[in-house]
Enzyme design. Sequence first.
Site, PDB file in Angstrom:
ATOM      1  N   ASN A   1     -12.426 -15.061   2.452  1.00 16.54           N
ATOM      2  CA  ASN A   1     -11.038 -14.652   2.675  1.00 16.54           C
ATOM      3  C   ASN A   1     -10.886 -14.446   4.187  1.00 16.54           C
ATOM      4  OD1 ASN A   1      -8.535 -13.461   2.802  1.00 16.54           O
ATOM      5  ND2 ASN A   1      -9.122 -11.581   1.727  1.00 16.54           N
TER       6      ASN A   1
ATOM      7  N   GLU B   1     -12.508  -5.251  -5.838  1.00 14.88           N
ATOM      8  CA  GLU B   1     -12.646  -4.868  -4.435  1.00 14.88           C
ATOM      9  C   GLU B   1     -12.272  -3.390  -4.281  1.00 14.88           C
ATOM     10  OE1 GLU B   1     -12.446  -8.566  -1.745  1.00 14.88           O
ATOM     11  OE2 GLU B   1     -10.419  -7.825  -1.978  1.00 14.88           O
TER      12      GLU B   1
ATOM     13  N   LYS C   1      -8.309 -13.921   5.862  1.00 14.30           N
ATOM     14  CA  LYS C   1      -7.212 -13.010   6.230  1.00 14.30           C
ATOM     15  C   LYS C   1      -6.397 -13.612   7.389  1.00 14.30           C
ATOM     16  CE  LYS C   1      -9.821  -9.239   4.300  1.00 14.30           C
ATOM     17  NZ  LYS C   1     -10.109  -7.818   4.236  1.00 14.30           N
TER      18      LYS C   1
ATOM     19  N   GLU D   1      -4.554  -5.344   0.516  1.00 11.94           N
ATOM     20  CA  GLU D   1      -3.736  -5.320   1.742  1.00 11.94           C
ATOM     21  C   GLU D   1      -2.303  -5.757   1.434  1.00 11.94           C
ATOM     22  OE1 GLU D   1      -6.470  -7.714   4.034  1.00 11.94           O
ATOM     23  OE2 GLU D   1      -7.906  -6.055   3.988  1.00 11.94           O
TER      24      GLU D   1
ATOM     25  N   HIS E   1      -4.335  -8.879  -3.486  1.00 10.44           N
ATOM     26  CA  HIS E   1      -5.258  -8.229  -2.543  1.00 10.44           C
ATOM     27  C   HIS E   1      -4.704  -6.855  -2.164  1.00 10.44           C
ATOM     28  CE1 HIS E   1      -7.675  -7.325   0.939  1.00 10.44           C
ATOM     29  NE2 HIS E   1      -8.527  -8.237   0.507  1.00 10.44           N
TER      30      HIS E   1
ATOM     31  N   GLY F   1     -13.736  -3.923   4.629  1.00 12.32           N
ATOM     32  CA  GLY F   1     -13.720  -3.902   6.086  1.00 12.32           C
ATOM     33  C   GLY F   1     -14.245  -2.606   6.682  1.00 12.32           C
TER      34      GLY F   1
END
Length: 251
Positions: free
Chosen positions: A9, A168, A11, A98, A96, A174
């Site tokens: 991913n 996740e 991003k 985010e 996701h 991160g």
Amino acid sequence: MRKNIVAGNWKMNKTLEEGIALAKEINELLKGAELKCDVVIGTPFIHLASVAGVVDAKKIGISAQNCADKESGAYTGEVSAAMVKSTGASYVILGHSERRAYYGETAEILKTKVELALKNELRPIFCIGEVLEERENNIFFEVVKSQIVESLFGLSADDFSKIVLAYEPVWAIGTGKTATPAQAQEMHAFIRKTIAEKYGNEIADNTTILYGGSANPGNAKELFSNPDVDGGLIGGASLKAADFKAIIDSF
Ligand code: PGA
């Protein structure tokens, strides 16, 4: 039997030129390699068609990181599932954390996105996971279950069988703080049981469930050795071809 998958991913990283160079590098590293898993790279929209043009489609699948919750029309700035499909992509990352946190994507919106992805023959890589507070308050199983139920359990068995799940834990994304292999296995087994209760054992056994959150070449082997962890959704470490390859080689 279910497939193992390592999916990158990217991003919001890499210019077009840099993205093409990275895809070429990954492609080069995988040439002649005996792969024990499927490999997917999830790029920004603008890279999709170019990346599809430089990698060996037999070895590397291409994924978008999002698609619109509308089919087409006057939605300035949006990219539809049909457009994603037309680039040569075969997957789309949906849900996701985010996107949920920064762009207000609700379970209802995600349900529509999943349906549109499937209608356009894209396989959703559907992300679920609890935030730190939910883990600390011991409600992580309920949280993950409701994310699955609300966005996915309206699907027919046939459609559900096309979904890849990615657990996740948000506190691991991160942050360099990976879930322990035991925490990952515990949740993945719970997710599989939840699927079995709705769609039966066969579909549950065939569903690929990825782990994501600070996975790297140093911890991938241990994470992937768990019976219910079928690969990874890899953020930071997917931006370096050698690290991504090392994670792929962890199977
Ligand atoms: P990370 O991201 O590997 O950088 O933690 C994973 C993800 O968000 O998919």
